[in-house]
Design an enzyme around this catalytic site. Structure first.
Site, PDB file in Angstrom:
ATOM      1  N   PHE A 111       0.811  -1.215   0.000  1.00  0.00           N
ATOM      2  CA  PHE A 111       0.000   0.000   0.000  1.00  0.00           C
ATOM      3  C   PHE A 111       0.841   1.261   0.000  1.00  0.00           C
ATOM      4  O   PHE A 111       0.389   2.333  -0.414  1.00  0.00           O
ATOM      5  CB  PHE A 111      -0.972   0.000   1.187  1.00  0.00           C
ATOM      6  CG  PHE A 111      -0.414   0.489   2.491  1.00  0.00           C
ATOM      7  CD1 PHE A 111      -0.589   1.812   2.888  1.00  0.00           C
ATOM      8  CD2 PHE A 111       0.263  -0.364   3.349  1.00  0.00           C
ATOM      9  CE1 PHE A 111      -0.098   2.270   4.098  1.00  0.00           C
ATOM     10  CE2 PHE A 111       0.745   0.080   4.561  1.00  0.00           C
ATOM     11  CZ  PHE A 111       0.570   1.403   4.938  1.00  0.00           C
ATOM     12  N   LYS A 112       2.090   1.166   0.431  1.00  0.00           N
ATOM     13  CA  LYS A 112       2.939   2.347   0.459  1.00  0.00           C
ATOM     14  C   LYS A 112       3.148   2.944  -0.933  1.00  0.00           C
ATOM     15  O   LYS A 112       3.378   4.142  -1.087  1.00  0.00           O
ATOM     16  CB  LYS A 112       4.302   2.006   1.072  1.00  0.00           C
ATOM     17  CG  LYS A 112       4.250   1.334   2.442  1.00  0.00           C
ATOM     18  CD  LYS A 112       3.652   2.222   3.508  1.00  0.00           C
ATOM     19  CE  LYS A 112       3.527   1.518   4.847  1.00  0.00           C
ATOM     20  NZ  LYS A 112       4.771   1.250   5.527  1.00  0.00           N
ATOM     21  N   ASP A 113       3.021   2.102  -1.971  1.00  0.00           N
ATOM     22  CA  ASP A 113       3.187   2.602  -3.342  1.00  0.00           C
ATOM     23  C   ASP A 113       2.165   3.684  -3.676  1.00  0.00           C
ATOM     24  O   ASP A 113       2.439   4.565  -4.496  1.00  0.00           O
ATOM     25  CB  ASP A 113       3.036   1.462  -4.353  1.00  0.00           C
ATOM     26  CG  ASP A 113       4.188   0.475  -4.331  1.00  0.00           C
ATOM     27  OD1 ASP A 113       5.312   0.894  -4.027  1.00  0.00           O
ATOM     28  OD2 ASP A 113       3.959  -0.718  -4.620  1.00  0.00           O
TER      29      ASP A 113
END
Length: 467
Positions: A111-113
């Protein structure tokens, strides 16, 4: 729109200056002077927008037109061009009440992307426009580092150093960081845990002379742009649900360790998304659950779990929540954070706990329950969860909220990133090609002790500065 610090000693600044400052120079976290609100009519008018179009509308409320409209659209378009799903973040329905928002279709399968691909492009944009050297410094419990490195590797005018806890991230997470061979990337593997790495980061950003000399910029969730980018997917998830399902409001179950993901949901709610419950899912490192249930914020013994990205005791974004909890009173926030630094804990009254629980509920997931949830959902729905996403689902089930309308649980990583836990259950999965190829690549990292002076020595020899 101007931005200020939770501790009140940063003069109001614009969007780009806020982005570059990262951590407030008074040690606080940056927040907007006012949170813009979106009317129900305006929100429904966004229902047919693509993810990229929706992000443009939300960011435009904060950027003060400091980024020309076409430039902002191009930055957003470029940031999500590498996502494998045409929806960017597909919403999967598992049953009548439970929907899973898949946040892992970006380049590093986490999810950091969603935020960091944009932030990397924005840093490159600012570096070019202002002809500045940008040196990014961050700490990771696993996913942030890989995503941040992916977002800026090889880009002119930018160097990035990421600290990660040696031996305390998954093998895939480690390989995604350390197999990158670009010369503008430095990986420091620290003999300690994530909290040790993050504490060093905060100390270096608080050292104004060091920060200024080396042009340090933040990519962790201490940077408000990261929070804002993550808030977009709460709007998106809500609007992707059919109108008859979302009409009574939506609940979210959110795996979190650093309080950033759930604070993004809190921000979206304050902006106008009809969120009924924000359910905070933790693993056995449950300082946040104890804060919400009992009113005690106190780090205890660090535990290694099957969900290592949540193996965090001191949550960076906790201070942002305190700021709004205390009615945006910077004096109270400063006093409480100084108390925490001196005493190592904070306690809250019964009345305060009741108010906290109106904002957020919490559930702590044991290692055993995490694995049981993975197995159950594989058997029941043929849907494979990673251990962090499983904590979110377990919290949805364990908190007894299934009858409270639509629930969206955030799936924060692809299960291939945490195959160590999946294999315990005897489940075999096929790795995506981009992950499989990592195992044959050479690694490049520097192992250092948890000593600030040793870390500074590495940074001084790596970062370029203006002559």
């Amino acid at each position: 729109m101007k931005f200020k610090s939770t501790r009140g000693k940063v003069s109001p600044i614009g969007f780009i200056d806020m982005f570059l400052m990262g951590l407030g120079e008074d040690g606080g976290l940056i927040v907007p002077e006012t949170i813009p609100t979106v009317s129900e009519e305006q929100l429904e008018g966004w229902a047919k927008l693509s993810y990229q179009e929706l992000m443009f509308e939300i960011f435009s409320l904060f950027t003060n037109e400091e980024i020309p409209e076409q430039d902002l659209k191009e930055l957003i378009k470029e940031s999500y061009a590498g996502f494998t799903s045409p929806d960017v973040l597909p919403l999967t329905t598992l049953n009548d009440s439970l929907h899973v928002l898949e946040l892992f279709h970006g380049p590093t399968f986490a999810f950091k992307d969603v935020a960091l691909q944009f932030m990397g492009n924005l840093y490159a944009y600012v570096a070019k426009k202002q002809n500045k050297v940008i040196n990014i410094l961050g700490a990771t419990s696993g996913d942030t580092g890989a995503s941040a490195i992916s977002s800026v590797r090889g880009k002119e005018g930018i160097q990035i150093c990421i600290l990660h806890p040696n031996g305390k991230v998954s093998l895939v997470q480690e390989l995604q960081m350390t197999t990158v061979q670009d010369d503008n990337v430095l990986n420091l593997s620290v003999n300690g845990n994530f909290d040790d790495c993050q504490q060093t980061i905060k100390e270096l950003f608080a050292d104004i002379s060091f920060k200024t000399k080396y042009h340090l910029r933040a990519i962790n969730s201490i940077n408000f742009v990261r929070i804002l980018a993550q808030s977009v997917y709460y709007f998106y998830a809500y609007l992707q649900l059919p109108a008859n399902i979302r009409s009574g409001g939506v609940n979210f179950s959110i795996p979190t360790g650093n309080f950033g993901n759930i604070f993004s949901g809190y921000l979206a709610k304050k902006m106008g998304v009809p969120i009924k419950q924000l359910v905070l899912a933790t693993n056995e490192n449950n300082i946040l659950e104890r804060f919400i249930r009992e009113g005690i914020y106190k780090p205890e013994g660090f535990l290694s779990t099957h969900s290592p990205s949540m193996d965090i005791q001191i949550a960076s974004n906790f201070e942002r929540y305190l700021y709004y909890f205390y009615g945006e009173d910077a004096v109270s926030v400063t006093a409480r954070m100084e108390q925490f630094k001196a005493e190592g804990q904070l306690t809250f009254t019964a009345e305060e706990v009741a108010r906290i629980q109106q904002d957020i509920t919490a559930y702590s997931v044991s290692n055993e329950e995490c694995l049981e949830t993975i197995q159950t959902y594989q058997d029941r729905y043929n849907y494979l969860l990673d251990p962090h996403s499983a904590c979110g689902i377990a919290a949805y089930e364990g908190a007894g909220n299934q009858d409270d309308g639509a629930f969206v649980s955030l799936a924060t990583a692809h299960p291939a990133k945490f195959d160590e836990a999946i294999r315990i259950l005897g489940i075999e999965q096929k790795f995506p090609e981009r992950i499989q190829e990592l195992f044959n690549k050479p690694q490049r990292q520097v192992i250092v002790d948890n000593v600030t002076a040793d870390i500074v020595e590495q940074l001084e020899s790596f970062y370029k500065v203006d002559k």
